[in-house]
Motif scaffolding. Structure first.
Motif, PDB file in Angstrom:
ATOM      1  N   ARG A 198      -8.701 -19.912  -6.574  1.00 31.15           N
ATOM      2  CA  ARG A 198      -7.331 -20.188  -7.027  1.00 31.15           C
ATOM      3  C   ARG A 198      -6.418 -19.011  -6.720  1.00 31.15           C
ATOM      4  N   LEU A 199      -6.912 -17.790  -6.964  1.00 28.90           N
ATOM      5  CA  LEU A 199      -6.082 -16.605  -6.730  1.00 28.90           C
ATOM      6  C   LEU A 199      -5.823 -16.370  -5.247  1.00 28.90           C
ATOM      7  N   ALA A 200      -6.706 -16.882  -4.404  1.00 31.97           N
ATOM      8  CA  ALA A 200      -6.517 -16.736  -2.961  1.00 31.97           C
ATOM      9  C   ALA A 200      -5.702 -17.881  -2.363  1.00 31.97           C
ATOM     10  N   SER A 201      -5.296 -18.845  -3.177  1.00 37.03           N
ATOM     11  CA  SER A 201      -4.568 -20.003  -2.675  1.00 37.03           C
ATOM     12  C   SER A 201      -3.144 -19.632  -2.276  1.00 37.03           C
ATOM     13  N   SER A 202      -2.534 -20.479  -1.507  1.00 37.10           N
ATOM     14  CA  SER A 202      -1.178 -20.216  -1.002  1.00 37.10           C
ATOM     15  C   SER A 202      -0.139 -20.044  -2.107  1.00 37.10           C
ATOM     16  N   PRO A 203      -0.133 -20.878  -3.163  1.00 41.87           N
ATOM     17  CA  PRO A 203       0.890 -20.678  -4.203  1.00 41.87           C
ATOM     18  C   PRO A 203       0.845 -19.301  -4.840  1.00 41.87           C
ATOM     19  N   VAL A 204      -0.359 -18.784  -5.101  1.00 42.27           N
ATOM     20  CA  VAL A 204      -0.475 -17.462  -5.722  1.00 42.27           C
ATOM     21  C   VAL A 204      -0.075 -16.382  -4.720  1.00 42.27           C
ATOM     22  N   GLN A 205      -0.496 -16.533  -3.475  1.00 41.81           N
ATOM     23  CA  GLN A 205      -0.147 -15.542  -2.466  1.00 41.81           C
ATOM     24  C   GLN A 205       1.356 -15.501  -2.199  1.00 41.81           C
ATOM     25  N   GLN A 206       2.014 -16.644  -2.348  1.00 41.90           N
ATOM     26  CA  GLN A 206       3.468 -16.666  -2.189  1.00 41.90           C
ATOM     27  C   GLN A 206       4.172 -15.912  -3.309  1.00 41.90           C
ATOM     28  N   VAL A 207       3.544 -15.847  -4.467  1.00 52.93           N
ATOM     29  CA  VAL A 207       4.113 -15.085  -5.580  1.00 52.93           C
ATOM     30  C   VAL A 207       3.894 -13.591  -5.385  1.00 52.93           C
ATOM     31  N   THR A 208       2.723 -13.221  -4.893  1.00 55.91           N
ATOM     32  CA  THR A 208       2.409 -11.797  -4.728  1.00 55.91           C
ATOM     33  C   THR A 208       3.078 -11.192  -3.494  1.00 55.91           C
ATOM     34  N   GLN A 209       3.429 -12.012  -2.510  1.00 59.95           N
ATOM     35  CA  GLN A 209       4.004 -11.479  -1.283  1.00 59.95           C
ATOM     36  C   GLN A 209       5.314 -10.717  -1.517  1.00 59.95           C
ATOM     37  N   PRO A 210       6.265 -11.237  -2.315  1.00 61.02           N
ATOM     38  CA  PRO A 210       7.483 -10.445  -2.563  1.00 61.02           C
ATOM     39  C   PRO A 210       7.201  -9.117  -3.254  1.00 61.02           C
ATOM     40  N   VAL A 211       6.194  -9.086  -4.122  1.00 62.36           N
ATOM     41  CA  VAL A 211       5.838  -7.828  -4.776  1.00 62.36           C
ATOM     42  C   VAL A 211       5.333  -6.830  -3.743  1.00 62.36           C
ATOM     43  N   SER A 212       4.498  -7.306  -2.826  1.00 67.43           N
ATOM     44  CA  SER A 212       4.012  -6.428  -1.756  1.00 67.43           C
ATOM     45  C   SER A 212       5.160  -5.957  -0.874  1.00 67.43           C
ATOM     46  N   ASN A 213       6.079  -6.865  -0.578  1.00 67.69           N
ATOM     47  CA  ASN A 213       7.227  -6.490   0.249  1.00 67.69           C
ATOM     48  C   ASN A 213       8.081  -5.413  -0.415  1.00 67.69           C
ATOM     49  N   ALA A 214       8.080  -5.391  -1.744  1.00 70.76           N
ATOM     50  CA  ALA A 214       8.896  -4.416  -2.461  1.00 70.76           C
ATOM     51  C   ALA A 214       8.213  -3.061  -2.564  1.00 70.76           C
ATOM     52  N   ILE A 215       6.902  -3.048  -2.835  1.00 66.67           N
ATOM     53  CA  ILE A 215       6.238  -1.768  -3.080  1.00 66.67           C
ATOM     54  C   ILE A 215       5.776  -1.087  -1.804  1.00 66.67           C
ATOM     55  N   THR A 216       5.536  -1.842  -0.742  1.00 66.29           N
ATOM     56  CA  THR A 216       5.026  -1.221   0.491  1.00 66.29           C
ATOM     57  C   THR A 216       5.978  -0.168   1.051  1.00 66.29           C
ATOM     58  N   PRO A 217       7.263  -0.475   1.262  1.00 66.16           N
ATOM     59  CA  PRO A 217       8.139   0.592   1.785  1.00 66.16           C
ATOM     60  C   PRO A 217       8.307   1.753   0.821  1.00 66.16           C
ATOM     61  N   LEU A 218       8.261   1.494  -0.470  1.00 67.51           N
ATOM     62  CA  LEU A 218       8.390   2.578  -1.440  1.00 67.51           C
ATOM     63  C   LEU A 218       7.205   3.537  -1.346  1.00 67.51           C
ATOM     64  N   VAL A 219       6.001   2.990  -1.280  1.00 72.04           N
ATOM     65  CA  VAL A 219       4.805   3.824  -1.216  1.00 72.04           C
ATOM     66  C   VAL A 219       4.766   4.613   0.084  1.00 72.04           C
ATOM     67  N   ILE A 220       5.050   3.945   1.195  1.00 72.89           N
ATOM     68  CA  ILE A 220       5.020   4.629   2.485  1.00 72.89           C
ATOM     69  C   ILE A 220       6.094   5.712   2.548  1.00 72.89           C
ATOM     70  N   THR A 221       7.306   5.392   2.081  1.00 69.51           N
ATOM     71  CA  THR A 221       8.394   6.373   2.107  1.00 69.51           C
ATOM     72  C   THR A 221       8.091   7.564   1.216  1.00 69.51           C
ATOM     73  N   LEU A 222       7.488   7.313   0.055  1.00 67.52           N
ATOM     74  CA  LEU A 222       7.151   8.416  -0.843  1.00 67.52           C
ATOM     75  C   LEU A 222       6.147   9.354  -0.195  1.00 67.52           C
ATOM     76  N   GLY A 223       5.129   8.800   0.454  1.00 66.35           N
ATOM     77  CA  GLY A 223       4.154   9.638   1.132  1.00 66.35           C
ATOM     78  C   GLY A 223       4.764  10.433   2.268  1.00 66.35           C
ATOM     79  N   GLN A 224       5.635   9.796   3.034  1.00 65.25           N
ATOM     80  CA  GLN A 224       6.293  10.507   4.129  1.00 65.25           C
ATOM     81  C   GLN A 224       7.212  11.609   3.601  1.00 65.25           C
ATOM     82  N   THR A 225       7.833  11.359   2.457  1.00 64.55           N
ATOM     83  CA  THR A 225       8.739  12.354   1.880  1.00 64.55           C
ATOM     84  C   THR A 225       7.978  13.595   1.434  1.00 64.55           C
TER      85      THR A 225
END
Length: 392
Positions: A198-225
């Motif tokens: 269930r957690l690997a299904s498309s509906p759940v992944q569609q919910v988690t994708q925006p969260v990943s889109n938000a934190i990925t640039p923050l984490v990468i930018t923080l490390g580069q900084t």
């Protein structure tokens, strides 16, 4: 019997079949688990006379060797080895099945811990290299839930063993309780598998994708900084060198402790010290892009702390303090520090000695571009850390 079967099927209306489909799926999964398809099985002979001996569940598989040994996976190995040690302990007045059951319960925590580490490392530990790291971690959470069935089965084994040997008068109580626990173990195992799907299904992944889109640039930018600050200030390589010295000394101390005894738990304590040393070394990647864990410092630290059977920590483009580097005198003697830890009588002497020598080197040899900043850090560390040298 055939007439009854035809009548019962004839009177089930179609809407009820659709409403009961999820329940049927769960029952089918539990039935498969009960057949022993994936670890836990419901043993026969529990309802009734249990005088024939102990009922032993299928023990959970040993955790595989991790490609990255981290703190969490080491704790999982401690749990597995501790369970084995408990299983061999005799308890006066009780059968060996009791300690075996307790040992199985504790040892079964190992796969739970390892699968949790994999969920963290394969998802959040791969931020920047996978499209949906949050979704990957979430999708893998069903595996630790399913692995918990081994813990419940160990409890069932313990309860069932309490009704054998000198304590056989307890069998009328322990037998049905053990049977219920085995059934619950199979249900948890099947439920974890269903949860993972269930957690690997498309509906759940569609919910988690925006969260990943938000934190990925923050984490990468923080490390580069943080790496940019270390490079610009000139403190990146000196700090990374200090952390590498301390980390390697701690690894050497852990190796010494681990090799001092054939007892698995002693070896685990040494390994725990070693992985902590590795994590300290990898922390240098936060300020030095060319050092260990320089490629993706924050995700790499997650993987280094958790450990993983599937992923590893990526180093930077070059080693810190190579030939011709002004810090070669600082980072070069790492092998000597490790060998010194192996030969000394005090496993921590190499660590405290490294702290003293490294801080002194920082005070006298500031990196290029550091200016007074590096000398200031060296002075600060030099004033505080030599106290540890007195512990030798």
């Amino acid at each position: 019997m055939s007439d009854r079967r035809r009548v019962s099927i004839h009177f089930i209306p179609a809407p009820s079949v659709r409403l009961c489909a999820p329940i049927v799926a769960i029952v089918a999964a539990c039935a498969l688990a009960a057949c022993g398809s994936d670890g836990v099985s419901v043993p026969t002979g529990l309802s009734g006379n249990n005088s024939g001996g102990n009922v032993t569940p299928t023990d959970p598989p040993s955790p595989p060797t991790a490609k990255t040994t981290g703190t969490i996976t080491t704790v999982g190995k401690v749990a597995t080895d501790l369970g084995g040690a408990i299983s061999s302990l005799p308890v006066p007045g009780a059968s060996s099945g009791v300690t075996g059951g307790v040992g199985s319960t504790v040892g079964a925590l190992g796969p739970v811990i390892d699968s949790t580490a994999d969920a963290l490392s394969d998802g959040l530990g791969q931020i920047g290299t996978t499209a949906n790291p949050v979704g990957t971690t979430v999708a893998k959470l069903g595996t630790p839930v399913s692995a918990t069935s081994g813990v419940i089965a160990g409890v069932a084994k313990t309860v069932d063993a309490l009704g054998t040997g000198p304590l056989s008068p307890l069998a009328p109580v322990t037998t049905p309780v053990a049977g219920a626990l085995y059934t619950a173990a199979n249900g948890v195992q099947a439920g974890g598998m269903i949860l993972g799907n269930r957690l690997a299904s498309s509906p759940v992944q569609q919910v988690t994708q925006p969260v990943s889109n938000a934190i990925t640039p923050l984490v990468i930018t923080l490390g580069q900084t943080t790496q940019a600050v270390g490079t610009t200030s000139g403190l990146g390589q000196p700090v990374s060198g200090v952390l590498a010295q301390v980390g390697n000394a701690l690894q050497g101390a852990g190796t010494t402790v681990g090799s001092s005894s054939k007892e698995p738990l002693v070896g685990d304590s040494g390994q725990l010290a070693s992985v902590l040393g590795t994590t300290i070394t990898n922390a240098g990647g936060l300020v030095n892009p060319n050092g260990p864990n320089g490629a993706a410092p924050i995700p790499g630290l997650i993987t280094s702390l958790a450990g993983s059977t599937n992923t590893s920590v990526a180093a930077g483009s070059a080693g810190s303090g190579g030939a011709g580097s002004p810090l070669a005198s600082l980072t070069g003697p790492l092998s000597g520090v490790t060998s010194g830890a192996s030969g000394g009588t005090n496993p921590l002497s190499a660590l405290t000695g490294a702290l003293t020598s490294v801080t002194g080197a920082l005070s006298s040899a500031p990196a290029a571009g550091a200016g007074s900043g590096a000398a200031g850090v060296g002075s600060l560390l030099g004033n505080g850390l030599p106290v540890l040298g007195k512990l030798q």
